[in-house]
Design a protein around this motif. Structure first.
Motif, PDB file in Angstrom:
ATOM      1  N   ALA A   1       0.834  -1.208   0.000  1.00 26.19           N
ATOM      2  CA  ALA A   1       0.000   0.000   0.000  1.00 26.19           C
ATOM      3  C   ALA A   1       0.866   1.255   0.000  1.00 26.19           C
ATOM      4  N   LEU A   2       1.960   1.247   0.762  1.00 28.10           N
ATOM      5  CA  LEU A   2       2.848   2.401   0.809  1.00 28.10           C
ATOM      6  C   LEU A   2       3.591   2.588  -0.524  1.00 28.10           C
ATOM      7  N   ILE A   3       3.977   1.480  -1.139  1.00 28.25           N
ATOM      8  CA  ILE A   3       4.622   1.582  -2.464  1.00 28.25           C
ATOM      9  C   ILE A   3       3.662   2.237  -3.449  1.00 28.25           C
ATOM     10  N   ARG A   4       2.379   1.881  -3.358  1.00 31.15           N
ATOM     11  CA  ARG A   4       1.377   2.462  -4.246  1.00 31.15           C
ATOM     12  C   ARG A   4       1.260   3.977  -3.997  1.00 31.15           C
ATOM     13  N   LYS A   5       1.292   4.381  -2.721  1.00 26.57           N
ATOM     14  CA  LYS A   5       1.197   5.815  -2.407  1.00 26.57           C
ATOM     15  C   LYS A   5       2.445   6.569  -2.847  1.00 26.57           C
ATOM     16  N   ILE A   6       3.617   5.985  -2.563  1.00 24.44           N
ATOM     17  CA  ILE A   6       4.871   6.676  -2.884  1.00 24.44           C
ATOM     18  C   ILE A   6       5.024   6.895  -4.385  1.00 24.44           C
ATOM     19  N   ASN A   7       4.645   5.893  -5.176  1.00 23.81           N
ATOM     20  CA  ASN A   7       4.782   5.979  -6.631  1.00 23.81           C
ATOM     21  C   ASN A   7       3.560   6.596  -7.303  1.00 23.81           C
ATOM     22  N   ASN A   8       2.527   6.875  -6.478  1.00 25.28           N
ATOM     23  CA  ASN A   8       1.304   7.483  -7.017  1.00 25.28           C
ATOM     24  C   ASN A   8       0.803   6.700  -8.233  1.00 25.28           C
ATOM     25  N   THR A   9       0.657   5.393  -8.040  1.00 26.13           N
ATOM     26  CA  THR A   9       0.248   4.525  -9.139  1.00 26.13           C
ATOM     27  C   THR A   9      -0.667   3.430  -8.613  1.00 26.13           C
ATOM     28  N   LYS A  10      -1.439   2.861  -9.521  1.00 20.39           N
ATOM     29  CA  LYS A  10      -2.291   1.728  -9.165  1.00 20.39           C
ATOM     30  C   LYS A  10      -1.586   0.396  -9.424  1.00 20.39           C
ATOM     31  N   ASP A  11      -0.363   0.482  -9.993  1.00 19.94           N
ATOM     32  CA  ASP A  11       0.371  -0.740 -10.327  1.00 19.94           C
ATOM     33  C   ASP A  11       1.101  -1.300  -9.111  1.00 19.94           C
ATOM     34  N   ALA A  12       0.399  -1.448  -8.028  1.00 17.46           N
ATOM     35  CA  ALA A  12       0.956  -2.074  -6.827  1.00 17.46           C
ATOM     36  C   ALA A  12      -0.206  -2.648  -6.033  1.00 17.46           C
ATOM     37  N   ASN A  13      -0.454  -3.920  -6.176  1.00 16.44           N
ATOM     38  CA  ASN A  13      -1.569  -4.541  -5.458  1.00 16.44           C
ATOM     39  C   ASN A  13      -1.346  -6.044  -5.369  1.00 16.44           C
ATOM     40  N   VAL A  14      -2.228  -6.680  -4.587  1.00 14.26           N
ATOM     41  CA  VAL A  14      -2.187  -8.132  -4.395  1.00 14.26           C
ATOM     42  C   VAL A  14      -3.575  -8.688  -4.655  1.00 14.26           C
ATOM     43  N   GLU A  15      -3.643  -9.751  -5.447  1.00 13.43           N
ATOM     44  CA  GLU A  15      -4.920 -10.402  -5.735  1.00 13.43           C
ATOM     45  C   GLU A  15      -4.803 -11.885  -5.387  1.00 13.43           C
ATOM     46  N   ILE A  16      -5.761 -12.376  -4.597  1.00 12.93           N
ATOM     47  CA  ILE A  16      -5.759 -13.785  -4.175  1.00 12.93           C
ATOM     48  C   ILE A  16      -6.923 -14.493  -4.855  1.00 12.93           C
TER      49      ILE A  16
END
Length: 658
Positions: A618-633
């Protein structure tokens, strides 16, 4: 000097050939009616407490021993006899009972328990000042140490038995000790000395008219001649031993002779005859309780196929030998089985798997070589300094007090480590929170570093728990192997934790080492594969450290370990433009069933590693201001809708070194 050591030699290394048959006490007729057992017990309990009552309880314990063994229950006759014997200080009967219990445990491959009971037998025999019992107990203890591959202790025990037996002219214990010492010489490839000891024991057995002892020593001499390369003489003595064993209908002896004849004919390159004898041994082993015979038989057949170039069949038998060796702790068998498996895989050009088995071989080889060196020193010291040991009695209470002190000390160390880890986590948390007040982006970076740092104590705690479990269950070899790999992984994690991003090859190296630890920890209940996309240069692509490990851990401990069959874990890493996709797939029981198991066990603990990693992403997503950081199970299902495992897809912004 030959590279291969055949099953007969493995037997001689891990237990004395003679005492397999000499010292195994045959239990009485199995009781068919539980009422009879407990009516007999009640009548004995009504007797007056004295030595005759202890003697009768011990005799009934022998009579009904198979009854209790068949039900995997404690022999209540022995239990009552021990309690009464301790109360009235009947040390002679206590020594006899402990010897019988220890031998019964050994016959069921419970070697650690057997040694414990035989040590108690020796202590009571010394208190009784009964030289025959002392010698007999020393011989029994030597057998246990041989089964545990503690050759230095085995030599000391048998040599002590021999000194005492010669003093009182106890022919039976002289034969047992002499034969056992000969077997130790065989283990060290001192064949001429071994033949001398076996010949002495053979003459004593012939004079006493003991056909069993004659059969055993003939077989031992056959093996010594095999070691000297005198194969025709070896075959002659093995056949004489086989004839003697068949005469007395000794199933164990017949099995050993078949195995040894197969080994000698293999040395002569007569593979058809060798295979014929080995298969005869395997058929006979179905009637033998001691699993070391079966393990060594599998090993010998594997070597035969290996030598003939039939690698698939060779590996099948090697694996069965390894499985039994791991289950019962036969280090010598494992040493040869790992070596054979590595050779077979190398011949089949499966080099990576071959190297893995060579690593296991090195660990076991180092352990056994160290023990051999200590044995040489022990023998020299015993032969030239016989008077070094006093007849001083060491009480069991002192040993127990020392053990309790050691446990308390270890517990104190564990608690201290736990407190230190807790202080580090809490201190790190407040330190990062204070720094977060300075600026938003700087705060996010610091929080990300904090979450990454928390992964280290989390993983350390889990691994220390495994090491603690190995030590607590007295699995010292496994604990040592685990700790060696664990320390290497800790060094990598500490190095990687200094950086926000590390090269992908370093992350994969630590992940492979972690998986090797988990495979060891889970007793090879699963295997894993790591697949890397063709368009990825793992030295240039960067990734946050320890970002995949929590999902791998979750797949193992909530999915794969609950499978009845061996599981499969697959980790796939692909690069799509500037997005790095990591997919963790397992064929475990699925999340639904895992949750049901968790609820049944009333476990409310949630994975810290999963929570921390989700926060990091979640922090990587905020720092890079991108949606390309998530987890799908994703829950995987077969065509019938039944769970087939779980797939976790981790998507991260691609970072590059240049």
């Amino acid at each position: 000097m030959r590279d291969n050591i055949y099953p007969y030699s493995m037997l001689l290394k891990s237990l004395p050939f003679i005492v397999i048959l000499y010292l195994a006490l045959v239990g009485g007729v199995t009781a068919q009616d539980s009422v009879l057992v407990y009516k007999t017990l009640d009548s004995l309990r009504a007797m007056k407490d004295d030595t005759s009552k202890v003697d009768l309880l011990a005799k009934r314990g022998r009579t009904f021993n198979r009854y209790f063994d068949g039900r995997n229950a404690e022999n209540v006759f022995y239990k009552d006899a021990i309690n009464l014997g301790e109360n009235i200080r009947d040390y002679r009967h206590l020594a006899e009972i402990y010897n019988e219990i220890g031998t019964s445990k050994r016959n069921r491959s419970l070697y650690i328990l057997a040694a414990d009971y035989h040590e108690k037998a020796l202590a009571n025999a010394k208190l009784a000042k009964n030289d025959r019992l002392i010698s007999f107990s020393y011989n029994n203890l030597g057998v246990d140490y041989r089964r545990l591959d503690k050759l230095d202790k085995a030599f000391d025990a048998h040599f002590s038995a021999l000194r005492i037996a010669e003093k009182i002219n106890d022919v039976r214990n002289i034969c047992v000790a002499t034969n056992s010492i000969g077997n130790i010489h065989l283990s060290n490839k001192k064949y001429e000395e071994a033949i001398r000891d076996f010949a002495k024991a053979l003459q004593l057995e012939q004079d006493a008219g003991n056909e069993l002892g004659v059969a055993i020593n003939l077989g031992n001499i056959g093996y010594a001649y095999q070691g000297l390369g005198k194969l025709d003489l070896s075959i002659e003595f093995f056949k004489r031993s086989l004839e003697a064993n068949q005469k007395i209908n000794s199933t164990t002896g017949i099995s050993i002779c078949y195995t040894c004849l197969g080994a000698v004919y293999q040395d002569k390159k007569d593979y058809n005859t060798a295979k014929s004898y080995m298969l005869k041994a395997l058929a006979v082993n179905g009637e033998v309780d001691d699993q070391i015979h079966v393990a060594d038989n599998y090993l010998s057949i594997g070597k035969l196929f290996d030598e003939q170039g039939v690698q698939d069949s060779a590996r099948l038998y090697y694996q069965q030998a390894i499985d039994l060796g791991r289950r019962w702790g036969f280090k010598s068998t494992l040493l040869d089985a790992y070596k054979g498996m590595a050779h077979s895989l190398r011949e089949s050009k499966q080099y990576e798997r071959s190297l893995a088995y060579m690593d296991s071989l090195i660990v076991y080889n180092d352990s056994i070589q160290t023990e051999k060196n200590e044995l040489v020193a022990s023998q020299s010291e015993t032969r030239y300094n016989v008077s070094r040991k006093d007849a001083e009695i060491k009480t069991l209470h002192q040993a127990q007090d020392n053990e309790k002190l050691r446990v308390k000390r270890n517990l104190a160390v564990a608690i201290s480590l736990g407190v230190i880890l807790l202080m580090l986590i809490v201190g790190g948390f407040f330190y990062i929170r204070h720094r977060n007040l300075e600026a938003n982006r700087q705060a996010l970076q610091l929080e990300l570093r904090s979450l990454r740092a928390q992964m280290n104590p989390h993983f350390i705690f889990n691994s220390l728990s495994s090491i603690h479990r190995y030590i607590w269950s007295n699995n010292q070899e496994e604990a040592s192997e685990y700790l060696t790999k664990f320390s290497k992984l800790m060094r990598m994690i500490l190095d990687n934790s200094q950086h926000t991003f590390i090269p992908l090859n370093k992350e994969l190296e630590s992940l492979k080492l972690y998986l090797d630890l988990e495979v060891l920890r889970c007793n090879n209940m699963f295997e894993y594969h790591i697949l890397l996309g063709d368009n990825i240069n793992d030295e240039e692509v960067m990734i946050p450290p320890m970002i995949i490990q929590p999902y791998v851990e979750n797949a193992i401990w909530h999915g794969l370990v609950h499978r009845k069959l061996k599981g499969l874990l697959e980790i796939s890493i692909r690069l799509k433009g500037r997005v790095l996709e990591c997919i963790v797939t397992d064929n475990g029981i699925g999340r639904k069933m895992a949750m049901e198991i968790k609820e049944k066990k009333n476990k409310t603990h949630n994975s810290m590693g999963m929570k921390v990693t989700e926060g990091r992403i979640a922090l990587i997503r905020k720092i890079n201001n991108t949606k390309d950081a998530n987890v799908e199970i994703t829950d995987l299902e077969d065509a019938k809708g039944q769970p087939e495992g779980t797939k976790v897809t981790i998507v991260l912004p691609a970072e590059f070194l240049f």
